[in-house]
Design an enzyme around this catalytic site. Structure first.
Site, mmCIF file in Angstrom:
data_model
loop_
_atom_site.group_PDB
_atom_site.id
_atom_site.type_symbol
_atom_site.label_atom_id
_atom_site.label_comp_id
_atom_site.label_asym_id
_atom_site.label_seq_id
_atom_site.Cartn_x
_atom_site.Cartn_y
_atom_site.Cartn_z
ATOM 1 N N ILE A 17 0.799 -1.136 -0.116
ATOM 2 C CA ILE A 17 -0.010 -0.266 -0.047
ATOM 3 C C ILE A 17 0.698 1.276 0.052
ATOM 4 O O ILE A 17 0.477 2.440 -0.403
ATOM 5 C CB ILE A 17 -0.846 -0.167 1.175
ATOM 6 C CG1 ILE A 17 -2.063 1.093 0.970
ATOM 7 C CG2 ILE A 17 -0.452 0.222 2.569
ATOM 8 C CD1 ILE A 17 -3.219 0.776 1.755
ATOM 9 N N ASN A 30 -2.566 0.943 15.973
ATOM 10 C CA ASN A 30 -3.177 0.401 17.147
ATOM 11 C C ASN A 30 -3.797 1.718 18.115
ATOM 12 O O ASN A 30 -3.583 2.850 17.406
ATOM 13 C CB ASN A 30 -2.087 -0.090 17.982
ATOM 14 C CG ASN A 30 -0.727 0.901 18.170
ATOM 15 O OD1 ASN A 30 -0.848 1.664 18.695
ATOM 16 N ND2 ASN A 30 0.316 0.080 17.900
ATOM 17 N N VAL A 39 1.482 -3.399 8.300
ATOM 18 C CA VAL A 39 1.459 -2.393 7.401
ATOM 19 C C VAL A 39 1.781 -1.014 8.071
ATOM 20 O O VAL A 39 2.262 0.077 7.473
ATOM 21 C CB VAL A 39 -0.341 -2.338 6.858
ATOM 22 C CG1 VAL A 39 -0.964 -1.827 7.898
ATOM 23 C CG2 VAL A 39 -0.077 -1.423 5.693
ATOM 24 N N ASP A 40 1.634 -0.902 9.296
ATOM 25 C CA ASP A 40 1.934 0.382 10.202
ATOM 26 C C ASP A 40 3.375 0.564 10.100
ATOM 27 O O ASP A 40 3.685 1.664 9.789
ATOM 28 C CB ASP A 40 1.494 0.257 11.599
ATOM 29 C CG ASP A 40 1.599 1.446 12.427
ATOM 30 O OD1 ASP A 40 0.816 2.121 12.858
ATOM 31 O OD2 ASP A 40 2.934 1.548 12.893
ATOM 32 N N SER A 125 -7.179 -5.258 10.327
ATOM 33 C CA SER A 125 -7.430 -6.206 11.585
ATOM 34 C C SER A 125 -7.030 -7.840 10.860
ATOM 35 O O SER A 125 -7.183 -8.662 11.760
ATOM 36 C CB SER A 125 -8.790 -6.300 11.989
ATOM 37 O OG SER A 125 -8.980 -5.183 12.985
ATOM 38 N N THR A 126 -6.597 -8.039 9.819
ATOM 39 C CA THR A 126 -6.371 -9.340 9.412
ATOM 40 C C THR A 126 -4.862 -9.978 9.495
ATOM 41 O O THR A 126 -4.568 -11.106 9.211
ATOM 42 C CB THR A 126 -6.814 -9.385 7.712
ATOM 43 O OG1 THR A 126 -5.800 -8.873 7.061
ATOM 44 C CG2 THR A 126 -8.194 -9.100 7.606
ATOM 45 N N GLY A 127 -4.073 -8.935 10.312
ATOM 46 C CA GLY A 127 -2.790 -9.298 10.261
ATOM 47 C C GLY A 127 -2.609 -9.815 12.137
ATOM 48 O O GLY A 127 -3.193 -10.849 12.541
ATOM 49 N N VAL A 128 -1.822 -9.099 12.614
ATOM 50 C CA VAL A 128 -1.506 -9.401 13.963
ATOM 51 C C VAL A 128 -2.964 -9.474 14.914
ATOM 52 O O VAL A 128 -2.984 -10.281 15.863
ATOM 53 C CB VAL A 128 -0.636 -8.195 14.741
ATOM 54 C CG1 VAL A 128 -0.638 -8.496 16.315
ATOM 55 C CG2 VAL A 128 0.688 -8.331 14.112
ATOM 56 N N TYR A 129 -4.136 -8.671 14.408
ATOM 57 C CA TYR A 129 -5.154 -8.709 14.947
ATOM 58 C C TYR A 129 -6.121 -9.797 14.920
ATOM 59 O O TYR A 129 -7.368 -9.854 15.599
ATOM 60 C CB TYR A 129 -5.965 -7.311 14.982
ATOM 61 C CG TYR A 129 -5.276 -6.103 15.701
ATOM 62 C CD1 TYR A 129 -4.269 -6.113 16.387
ATOM 63 C CD2 TYR A 129 -6.094 -4.891 15.364
ATOM 64 C CE1 TYR A 129 -3.802 -5.195 16.879
ATOM 65 C CE2 TYR A 129 -5.707 -3.593 16.248
ATOM 66 C CZ TYR A 129 -4.475 -4.002 17.059
ATOM 67 O OH TYR A 129 -4.027 -2.823 17.764
#
Ligand code: ADP
Length: 179
Positions: A17, A30, A39-40, A125-129
C-alpha cells in the site's frame, strides 16, 4: 477487479500500500498510535518520521477502536494517511463486525472531509489482530458498499491486499457483490 456502486468504484489490487498514489492511504494502527509491525511499520518507514511527529502532537490520547484520525503523508505519494484502529478478533461476539465496519466508514468520512476522490485500504485487522480473512472480506466490503450507496463518494476505493490469500478472499466476496 472492480465493482461499481452509484458513481463510485470498489477495486482490488495486490501489493504494497505504500506505493499507492491515491489521495489517501489507510494505516491499520493501534489505539495508542504507537507504531508497530505489519502495514503500520511499512507506512512509517516509507513515509518518514514526520507522520509520527504529527500524530503524537495532534492525538496524544491515541484513537479509539473503530475510529480513525488523519495526518499528512510525509514522503509517500498520497496526500494523507488515515490511521484507523480495527478490532482485535476475540471470537466474534465482542462487537468485532461493527467495530471493523466503523473503522472503514470513519476513513471514508475523513476522505469526504478532506476532499479526497480516491482512497486505498489495507485489510484492516487481518494481520496481528487475527480477524479471520473471509469474514474480514465480507464485513469490510459490505461496509464500503453501504457507505458508497448512501454518500456516493469517494469516487475510487481500492483495497490493497498484501498476499494472494487475502486477495482471493476479498475477490470472492466482491464477485458475489457484482452479481
Ligand atoms: P492489524 O494489526 O490491523 O491486523 P497488520 O498490519 O498486522 O494490522 O495487518 C493487516 C493486513 O495488512 C494484513 O493482511 C497484512 O498482510 C497486510 N499488510 C502488511 N504489510 C502491508 C503493506 N505494506 N501493504 C498492504 N498490506 C500490508
Amino acid at each position: 477487479m472492480q465493482v461499481r456502486v452509484n458513481n463510485c468504484l470498489i477495486e482490488l489490487a495486490q501489493g504494497d500500500i505504500t506505493h499507492q498514489d491515491t489521495d489517501a492511504i489507510v494505516n491499520a494502527a493501534n489505539s495508542r498510535l504507537a507504531g508497530g509491525g505489519g502495514v503500520d511499520g511499512a507506512i512509517h518507514r516509507a513515509g518518514g518520521p514526520s507522520i509520527m511527529e504529527e500524530t503524537d502532537r495532534k492525538y496524544p490520547a491515541g484513537c479509539p477502536t473503530g475510529a480513525a484520525v488523519a495526518s499528512a503523508a510525509g514522503d509517500l505519494k498520497a496526500k494523507y494517511v488515515f490511521h484507523a484502529v480495527g478490532p482485535v478478533w476475540k471470537g466474534g461476539l465482542s462487537g468485532e463486525p461493527e467495530l471493523l465496519a466503523s473503522a472503514y466508514t470513519s476513513c471514508l468520512q475523513l476522505a469526504i472531509e478532506h476532499d479526497c476522490s480516491s482512497i486505498a485500504f489495507p485489510a484492516i485487522s487481518t494481520g496481528v489482530y487475527g480477524y479471520p480473512r473471509d469474514l474480514a472480506a465480507e464485513h469490510s466490503l459490505t461496509a464500503i458498499r453501504d457507505f458508497l450507496a448512501e454518500y456516493d463518494r469517494p469516487q475510487l476505493v481500492r483495497l490493497v491486499l498484501f498476499d494472494p490469500g487475502a486477495y482471493g478472499a476479498f475477490a470472492r466476496v466482491l464477485e458475489d457483490m457484482a452479481e
